[in-house]
Design a protein around this motif. Structure first.
Motif, PDB file in Angstrom:
ATOM      1  N   TYR A  19       0.837  -1.206   0.000  1.00 59.86           N
ATOM      2  CA  TYR A  19       0.000   0.000   0.000  1.00 59.86           C
ATOM      3  C   TYR A  19       0.869   1.253   0.000  1.00 59.86           C
ATOM      4  O   TYR A  19       0.660   2.173  -0.787  1.00 59.86           O
ATOM      5  CB  TYR A  19      -0.934  -0.008   1.217  1.00 59.86           C
ATOM      6  CG  TYR A  19      -1.701   1.271   1.390  1.00 59.86           C
ATOM      7  CD1 TYR A  19      -2.804   1.550   0.599  1.00 59.86           C
ATOM      8  CD2 TYR A  19      -1.324   2.206   2.341  1.00 59.86           C
ATOM      9  CE1 TYR A  19      -3.517   2.735   0.750  1.00 59.86           C
ATOM     10  CE2 TYR A  19      -2.026   3.384   2.507  1.00 59.86           C
ATOM     11  CZ  TYR A  19      -3.120   3.642   1.708  1.00 59.86           C
ATOM     12  OH  TYR A  19      -3.801   4.806   1.867  1.00 59.86           O
ATOM     13  N   PRO A  40      -4.140  16.441  -2.070  1.00 54.73           N
ATOM     14  CA  PRO A  40      -4.461  16.106  -0.679  1.00 54.73           C
ATOM     15  C   PRO A  40      -5.732  16.830  -0.245  1.00 54.73           C
ATOM     16  O   PRO A  40      -5.952  17.975  -0.608  1.00 54.73           O
ATOM     17  CB  PRO A  40      -3.246  16.603   0.101  1.00 54.73           C
ATOM     18  CG  PRO A  40      -2.630  17.641  -0.764  1.00 54.73           C
ATOM     19  CD  PRO A  40      -2.954  17.277  -2.179  1.00 54.73           C
ATOM     20  N   ASN A  41      -6.586  16.125   0.497  1.00 55.17           N
ATOM     21  CA  ASN A  41      -7.780  16.780   1.020  1.00 55.17           C
ATOM     22  C   ASN A  41      -7.838  16.737   2.542  1.00 55.17           C
ATOM     23  O   ASN A  41      -8.777  17.234   3.137  1.00 55.17           O
ATOM     24  CB  ASN A  41      -9.064  16.220   0.390  1.00 55.17           C
ATOM     25  CG  ASN A  41      -9.215  14.740   0.601  1.00 55.17           C
ATOM     26  OD1 ASN A  41      -8.345  14.096   1.151  1.00 55.17           O
ATOM     27  ND2 ASN A  41     -10.316  14.194   0.154  1.00 55.17           N
ATOM     28  N   SER A  42      -6.839  16.124   3.158  1.00 57.51           N
ATOM     29  CA  SER A  42      -6.646  16.148   4.605  1.00 57.51           C
ATOM     30  C   SER A  42      -5.220  15.639   4.846  1.00 57.51           C
ATOM     31  O   SER A  42      -4.576  15.163   3.913  1.00 57.51           O
ATOM     32  CB  SER A  42      -7.675  15.274   5.318  1.00 57.51           C
ATOM     33  OG  SER A  42      -7.317  13.917   5.251  1.00 57.51           O
ATOM     34  N   ARG A  44      -4.293  12.942   6.012  1.00 61.42           N
ATOM     35  CA  ARG A  44      -4.200  11.498   5.787  1.00 61.42           C
ATOM     36  C   ARG A  44      -4.857  11.017   4.510  1.00 61.42           C
ATOM     37  O   ARG A  44      -4.787   9.816   4.203  1.00 61.42           O
ATOM     38  CB  ARG A  44      -4.825  10.763   6.966  1.00 61.42           C
ATOM     39  CG  ARG A  44      -4.069  10.945   8.255  1.00 61.42           C
ATOM     40  CD  ARG A  44      -4.727  10.247   9.413  1.00 61.42           C
ATOM     41  NE  ARG A  44      -5.100   8.891   9.080  1.00 61.42           N
ATOM     42  CZ  ARG A  44      -5.966   8.178   9.761  1.00 61.42           C
ATOM     43  NH1 ARG A  44      -6.562   8.684  10.804  1.00 61.42           N
ATOM     44  NH2 ARG A  44      -6.261   6.953   9.399  1.00 61.42           N
ATOM     45  N   HIS A  45      -5.522  11.887   3.768  1.00 61.68           N
ATOM     46  CA  HIS A  45      -6.281  11.445   2.604  1.00 61.68           C
ATOM     47  C   HIS A  45      -5.957  12.287   1.376  1.00 61.68           C
ATOM     48  O   HIS A  45      -5.551  13.435   1.502  1.00 61.68           O
ATOM     49  CB  HIS A  45      -7.787  11.531   2.895  1.00 61.68           C
ATOM     50  CG  HIS A  45      -8.203  10.700   4.048  1.00 61.68           C
ATOM     51  ND1 HIS A  45      -8.303  11.204   5.325  1.00 61.68           N
ATOM     52  CD2 HIS A  45      -8.521   9.387   4.139  1.00 61.68           C
ATOM     53  CE1 HIS A  45      -8.667  10.243   6.147  1.00 61.68           C
ATOM     54  NE2 HIS A  45      -8.807   9.126   5.456  1.00 61.68           N
ATOM     55  N   ARG A  46      -6.172  11.690   0.217  1.00 59.52           N
ATOM     56  CA  ARG A  46      -5.995  12.404  -1.036  1.00 59.52           C
ATOM     57  C   ARG A  46      -7.082  11.990  -2.001  1.00 59.52           C
ATOM     58  O   ARG A  46      -7.683  10.923  -1.874  1.00 59.52           O
ATOM     59  CB  ARG A  46      -4.607  12.164  -1.622  1.00 59.52           C
ATOM     60  CG  ARG A  46      -4.292  10.719  -1.851  1.00 59.52           C
ATOM     61  CD  ARG A  46      -2.852  10.511  -2.195  1.00 59.52           C
ATOM     62  NE  ARG A  46      -2.570   9.079  -2.235  1.00 59.52           N
ATOM     63  CZ  ARG A  46      -1.545   8.559  -2.805  1.00 59.52           C
ATOM     64  NH1 ARG A  46      -0.655   9.321  -3.375  1.00 59.52           N
ATOM     65  NH2 ARG A  46      -1.365   7.269  -2.806  1.00 59.52           N
ATOM     66  N   THR A  47      -7.323  12.846  -2.967  1.00 59.67           N
ATOM     67  CA  THR A  47      -8.341  12.588  -3.979  1.00 59.67           C
ATOM     68  C   THR A  47      -7.647  12.441  -5.323  1.00 59.67           C
ATOM     69  O   THR A  47      -6.805  13.256  -5.677  1.00 59.67           O
ATOM     70  CB  THR A  47      -9.345  13.756  -4.039  1.00 59.67           C
ATOM     71  OG1 THR A  47      -9.984  13.871  -2.763  1.00 59.67           O
ATOM     72  CG2 THR A  47     -10.393  13.518  -5.113  1.00 59.67           C
TER      73      THR A  47
END
Length: 53
Positions: A19, A40-42, A44-47
């Motif tokens: 991963y 990135p959208n936070s 810890r997260h990405r779009t």
């Protein structure tokens, strides 16, 4: 990531190394998509947005 957290994660997620090693952009291009937009959208997260060729 602290070593103890990584050890705990690996004990429950056997594919964690794959991963983290995944090059999402190249995987999408290899699957036949155009150059994706990844944002990135936070912390810890990405779009990822990709269009089929």
């Amino acid at each position: 990531m602290p070593p103890y957290v990584l050890t705990l994660l690996k004990s429950t997620e056997p594919y964690l190394d794959q991963y983290f090693a995944l090059d999402l952009e190249q995987a999408l291009i290899g699957a036949g998509f155009e150059q994706p937009t990844i944002a990135p959208n936070s912390p810890r997260h990405r779009t990822a947005i990709a269009k089929v060729k």
